[in-house]
Design a protein around this motif. Structure first.
Motif, PDB file in Angstrom:
ATOM      1  N   ARG A   1     -21.927  45.453 -27.215  1.00 14.29           N
ATOM      2  CA  ARG A   1     -22.164  45.683 -28.643  1.00 14.29           C
ATOM      3  C   ARG A   1     -20.806  45.907 -29.302  1.00 14.29           C
ATOM      4  O   ARG A   1     -20.006  46.711 -28.825  1.00 14.29           O
ATOM      5  N   ARG A   2     -20.551  45.187 -30.432  1.00 13.93           N
ATOM      6  CA  ARG A   2     -19.358  45.434 -31.230  1.00 13.93           C
ATOM      7  C   ARG A   2     -19.899  45.836 -32.593  1.00 13.93           C
ATOM      8  O   ARG A   2     -20.178  45.000 -33.437  1.00 13.93           O
ATOM      9  N   MET A   3     -20.084  47.148 -32.765  1.00 15.63           N
ATOM     10  CA  MET A   3     -20.807  47.624 -33.943  1.00 15.63           C
ATOM     11  C   MET A   3     -19.887  47.920 -35.107  1.00 15.63           C
ATOM     12  O   MET A   3     -20.332  48.037 -36.231  1.00 15.63           O
ATOM     13  N   GLY A   4     -18.580  48.083 -34.844  1.00 15.20           N
ATOM     14  CA  GLY A   4     -17.622  48.132 -35.941  1.00 15.20           C
ATOM     15  C   GLY A   4     -17.210  49.502 -36.423  1.00 15.20           C
ATOM     16  O   GLY A   4     -16.491  49.603 -37.415  1.00 15.20           O
ATOM     17  N   THR A   5     -17.630  50.542 -35.732  1.00 14.94           N
ATOM     18  CA  THR A   5     -17.267  51.899 -36.159  1.00 14.94           C
ATOM     19  C   THR A   5     -17.070  52.762 -34.912  1.00 14.94           C
ATOM     20  O   THR A   5     -18.032  53.200 -34.276  1.00 14.94           O
ATOM     21  N   ALA A   6     -15.813  52.994 -34.573  1.00 14.13           N
ATOM     22  CA  ALA A   6     -15.511  53.668 -33.310  1.00 14.13           C
ATOM     23  C   ALA A   6     -16.183  55.039 -33.202  1.00 14.13           C
ATOM     24  O   ALA A   6     -16.750  55.376 -32.160  1.00 14.13           O
TER      25      ALA A   6
ATOM     26  N   GLY B   1     -15.150  52.409 -40.104  1.00 11.67           N
ATOM     27  CA  GLY B   1     -16.028  51.248 -40.258  1.00 11.67           C
ATOM     28  C   GLY B   1     -15.923  50.668 -41.662  1.00 11.67           C
ATOM     29  O   GLY B   1     -16.928  50.285 -42.276  1.00 11.67           O
ATOM     30  N   THR B   2     -14.698  50.600 -42.155  1.00 17.15           N
ATOM     31  CA  THR B   2     -14.490  50.134 -43.533  1.00 17.15           C
ATOM     32  C   THR B   2     -14.981  48.703 -43.752  1.00 17.15           C
ATOM     33  O   THR B   2     -15.482  48.378 -44.835  1.00 17.15           O
ATOM     34  N   VAL B   3     -14.844  47.866 -42.737  1.00 24.50           N
ATOM     35  CA  VAL B   3     -15.309  46.477 -42.919  1.00 24.50           C
ATOM     36  C   VAL B   3     -16.833  46.462 -43.083  1.00 24.50           C
ATOM     37  O   VAL B   3     -17.377  45.753 -43.945  1.00 24.50           O
TER      38      VAL B   3
HETATM   39  C1  IPD Z   1     -11.916  50.777 -37.157  1.00 19.85           C
HETATM   40  C2  IPD Z   1     -13.296  50.895 -36.575  1.00 19.85           C
HETATM   41  C3  IPD Z   1     -13.545  49.828 -35.544  1.00 19.85           C
HETATM   42  C4  IPD Z   1     -12.494  49.811 -34.475  1.00 19.85           C
HETATM   43  C5  IPD Z   1     -11.108  49.711 -35.082  1.00 19.85           C
HETATM   44  C6  IPD Z   1     -10.895  50.847 -36.073  1.00 19.85           C
HETATM   45  P1  IPD Z   1     -11.540  51.590 -39.699  1.00 19.85           P
HETATM   46  O1  IPD Z   1     -11.654  51.816 -38.077  1.00 19.85           O
HETATM   47  O2  IPD Z   1     -13.479  52.159 -35.988  1.00 19.85           O
HETATM   48  O3  IPD Z   1     -14.785  49.998 -34.898  1.00 19.85           O
HETATM   49  O4  IPD Z   1     -12.723  48.715 -33.626  1.00 19.85           O
HETATM   50  O5  IPD Z   1     -10.166  49.797 -34.051  1.00 19.85           O
HETATM   51  O6  IPD Z   1      -9.600  50.749 -36.615  1.00 19.85           O
HETATM   52  O7  IPD Z   1     -10.323  50.756 -39.937  1.00 19.85           O
HETATM   53  O8  IPD Z   1     -12.776  50.944 -40.139  1.00 19.85           O
HETATM   54  O9  IPD Z   1     -11.384  53.000 -40.187  1.00 19.85           O
END
Ligand code: IPD
Ligand code: CA
Ligand code: CA
Length: 278
Positions: free
Chosen positions: A188-193, A88-90
């Protein structure tokens, strides 16, 4: 063995989390870009990975290591650590308090489909929520045991997903979502898998589906889901991994897989024009 590995992963996730929280209190900027202009890395990602790598060498000499930012070590013990130093770096860059340290210990060949995940820890230093699991010992949020409940019908299901860094792939992903968004509660697109898997385990979403993930995005999270009674599957009959990954209650996973397939969402990546490009 799995509980011992889980305890080490927990200790190190807290140490890396402390570093990340300290750095986040200061100024954070992009250090470099990777697969595309929007695939960023900060100095803190690298610092966190360095900390985890060196601490594991002290505590578990001989174990292998696979980290997102390039640290790699082959295993002489059969155990390999699969690490995302900041998932979730972004979010981290924008100071959205939803990012995590993700640490898994796997045995066997350290690649999805071959590995057995022994322990998984996902720690969000911004909220201090700690999700952890040891194989056969259950999944937990802190002290609370997690168990996936009876799933809702698909039209009431909340779906977590994410998008690739490749612009062409994202356009394709939105096309697929546009076909199913009218048939579910919402997305939900929360940004951190890793936290998406944790959310499935904790019942905060009903199901999760994503394509183009890397091993460190899902290694720890997949154990949280399976130890909470859910399943992890890939698209078609493929092993879960880069091509695609579903997580949730088995009934919902079967239904969503079928629907994604009907709308052409399981086209192999190599057949999606430009999927790996910016
Ligand atoms: C990302 C996050 C994001 C997912 C991307 C990943 P990162 O990892 O987990 O939720 O949608 O596919 O690459 O680059 O923030 O470590
Ligand atoms: Ca990641
Ligand atoms: Ca990362």
């Amino acid at each position: 063995m799995s509980t011992e590995l889980r305890d080490i992963a927990t200790k190190l996730a807290l140490e890396a989390g402390e570093l990340i929280a300290t750095r986040r209190a200061g100024h954070v900027e992009v250090a470099n870009t990777k697969s595309s202009d929007v695939d960023v890395v900060t100095a803190v990602d690298q610092e966190s990975e360095q900390l985890l790598f060196s601490r594991l060498q002290e505590l578990r000499p001989g174990d292998g290591f696979v980290g997102e930012e390039g640290k790699a070590q082959s295993s002489s013990t059969g155990v390999t650590w699969v690490v995302d130093p900041i998932d979730g770096t972004v979010n981290f860059l924008y100071n959205i308090p939803h990012y995590a340290v993700s640490i898994a210990a796997v045995t066997g060949e350290p690649s999805p489909g071959s590995w057995q995940v022994e322990a998984g820890v996902v720690y969000n230093p911004a909220t201090t929520e700690l999700f952890h699991a040891a194989r056969g010992q259950g999944a937990y949020l802190g002290q609370r045991r997690l168990q996936i409940g009876t799933p809702p019908p698909m039209n009431l299901a909340l779906l977590a997903t994410g998008f690739a860094y490749s612009q062409a792939m994202r356009v394709e992903q939105v096309r697929v979502l546009s076909q199913i968004i009218g048939e579910i509660r919402d997305i939900r697109r929360m940004g951190t898998a890793s936290l998406d898997f944790a959310a499935v385990a904790a019942g905060r979403v009903d199901i999760y589906f994503e394509r183009t993930l890397s091993p460190w995005d899902h290694a720890a999270g997949e154990l949280l889901v399976t130890e909470a009674g859910g399943v992890i599957q890939g698209i078609r009959d493929l092993p879960h991994g880069r091509e695609g990954i579903f997580a949730g209650h088995p009934t919902l996973v079967t239904q969503l897989k079928a629907r994604i397939s009907e709308v052409g969402g399981d086209t192999l990546l190599e057949d999606v024009p430009g999927w790996g490009l910016e």
